[in-house]
Motif scaffolding. Structure first.
Motif, mmCIF file in Angstrom:
data_model
loop_
_atom_site.group_PDB
_atom_site.id
_atom_site.type_symbol
_atom_site.label_atom_id
_atom_site.label_comp_id
_atom_site.label_asym_id
_atom_site.label_seq_id
_atom_site.Cartn_x
_atom_site.Cartn_y
_atom_site.Cartn_z
ATOM 1 N N ASP A 32 56.404 14.977 0.110
ATOM 2 C CA ASP A 32 55.734 15.879 1.054
ATOM 3 C C ASP A 32 54.366 16.284 0.510
ATOM 4 O O ASP A 32 54.271 16.844 -0.581
ATOM 5 C CB ASP A 32 56.623 17.109 1.254
ATOM 6 N N ALA A 33 53.317 16.012 1.283
ATOM 7 C CA ALA A 33 51.945 16.326 0.866
ATOM 8 C C ALA A 33 51.717 17.818 0.694
ATOM 9 O O ALA A 33 50.898 18.242 -0.123
ATOM 10 C CB ALA A 33 50.946 15.767 1.881
ATOM 11 N N THR A 49 56.842 11.995 8.536
ATOM 12 C CA THR A 49 56.002 12.856 9.379
ATOM 13 C C THR A 49 54.535 12.501 9.184
ATOM 14 O O THR A 49 54.101 12.273 8.056
ATOM 15 C CB THR A 49 56.201 14.348 9.001
ATOM 16 N N SER A 50 53.812 12.468 10.296
ATOM 17 C CA SER A 50 52.361 12.293 10.244
ATOM 18 C C SER A 50 51.711 13.361 11.109
ATOM 19 O O SER A 50 52.275 13.779 12.125
ATOM 20 C CB SER A 50 51.938 10.917 10.753
ATOM 21 N N PRO A 55 49.851 10.321 7.186
ATOM 22 C CA PRO A 55 51.210 10.644 6.743
ATOM 23 C C PRO A 55 51.213 11.880 5.840
ATOM 24 O O PRO A 55 50.373 12.006 4.958
ATOM 25 C CB PRO A 55 51.641 9.409 5.965
ATOM 26 N N VAL A 56 52.154 12.789 6.107
ATOM 27 C CA VAL A 56 52.304 13.983 5.265
ATOM 28 C C VAL A 56 53.694 14.065 4.637
ATOM 29 O O VAL A 56 53.895 14.830 3.696
ATOM 30 C CB VAL A 56 51.966 15.283 6.031
ATOM 31 N N ARG A 57 54.637 13.295 5.159
ATOM 32 C CA ARG A 57 55.961 13.119 4.556
ATOM 33 C C ARG A 57 56.322 11.641 4.704
ATOM 34 O O ARG A 57 56.243 11.088 5.794
ATOM 35 C CB ARG A 57 57.033 13.955 5.254
ATOM 36 N N VAL A 155 57.024 5.247 7.229
ATOM 37 C CA VAL A 155 55.850 6.085 7.470
ATOM 38 C C VAL A 155 55.737 6.347 8.967
ATOM 39 O O VAL A 155 55.734 5.404 9.771
ATOM 40 C CB VAL A 155 54.568 5.391 6.950
ATOM 41 N N ALA A 156 55.634 7.627 9.340
ATOM 42 C CA ALA A 156 55.451 7.990 10.745
ATOM 43 C C ALA A 156 54.006 7.738 11.152
ATOM 44 O O ALA A 156 53.091 7.820 10.331
ATOM 45 C CB ALA A 156 55.808 9.454 10.957
#
Length: 181
Positions: A32-33, A49-50, A55-57, A155-156
């Motif tokens: 998780d970013a 999650t993007s 992408p952030v997760r 990757v979302a």
């Protein structure tokens, strides 16, 4: 007679080796970013999650080594159980030629391949999602021919946020990678 016997043994051995193979999932986690020093390998939900196409997760699934050569593989599939959909959208499958450890964080984010292998649209919660992983398992067989573990990366895309069941949840709902040889 010896040549015929050897050919028959080779043919039978090839037939016995054919079938569906499922490498063991040994680590599943996400990074998780927003919590770049945290690990998430013990969570029951894995997130892809993007936000605004970034992408952030990112979800990572590490499997044991391959037991087939790339040219022996006919097809492959990765299945994940969708547990939550915060925002529907596309999730893309990538390859990483090493293991991801349970302790890795966003600060340690591995450089997975830029080439994507499959993208699917996920809109609904509670059900199985499947990617065509034929190219991924063939690449794993080529890159990890000496028995190294490998990782599938999810990757979302866009503004999607999808949660998948992990190994810490139900055994019946954890990720499955299968290939036919």
């Amino acid at each position: 007679m010896g040549l015929l016997s050897a050919a028959l043994i080779f043919l039978l051995a090839g037939m016995a080796a054919a079938g569906t193979i499922s490498p063991e999932l040994v680590v599943d986690t996400y990074m998780d970013a927003e919590e770049e020093d945290e690990t998430f390998s013990d969570e029951e939900i894995l997130w892809a999650t993007s936000e605004d196409c970034d992408p952030v997760r990112i979800t990572f699934l590490t499997f044991r080594e391959m037991v087939m050569l790339a040219d022996q593989i006919e097809s492959g599939e990765l299945r994940m159980y969708v547990a939550e959909v915060d925002s529907p959208g596309e999730v893309t499958l990538y390859f990483y030629d090493m293991a991801v450890l349970e302790t890795e964080t966003w600060a340690d984010l591995p450089s997975y391949d830029e080439e994507s292998f499959a993208t699917i649209e996920i809109e609904e919660e509670e059900g199985w999602a499947a990617w065509d992983a034929t190219s991924l398992v063939k690449k794993a067989a080529t890159e990890c021919s000496e028995g190294c573990p490998f990782t599938a990366v999810l990757v979302a895309e866009g503004d999607a946020s999808i949660g998948f069941r992990s190994m810490e949840g139900s055994d019946d709902e954890m990720a499955v990678l299968e290939y036919t040889a």
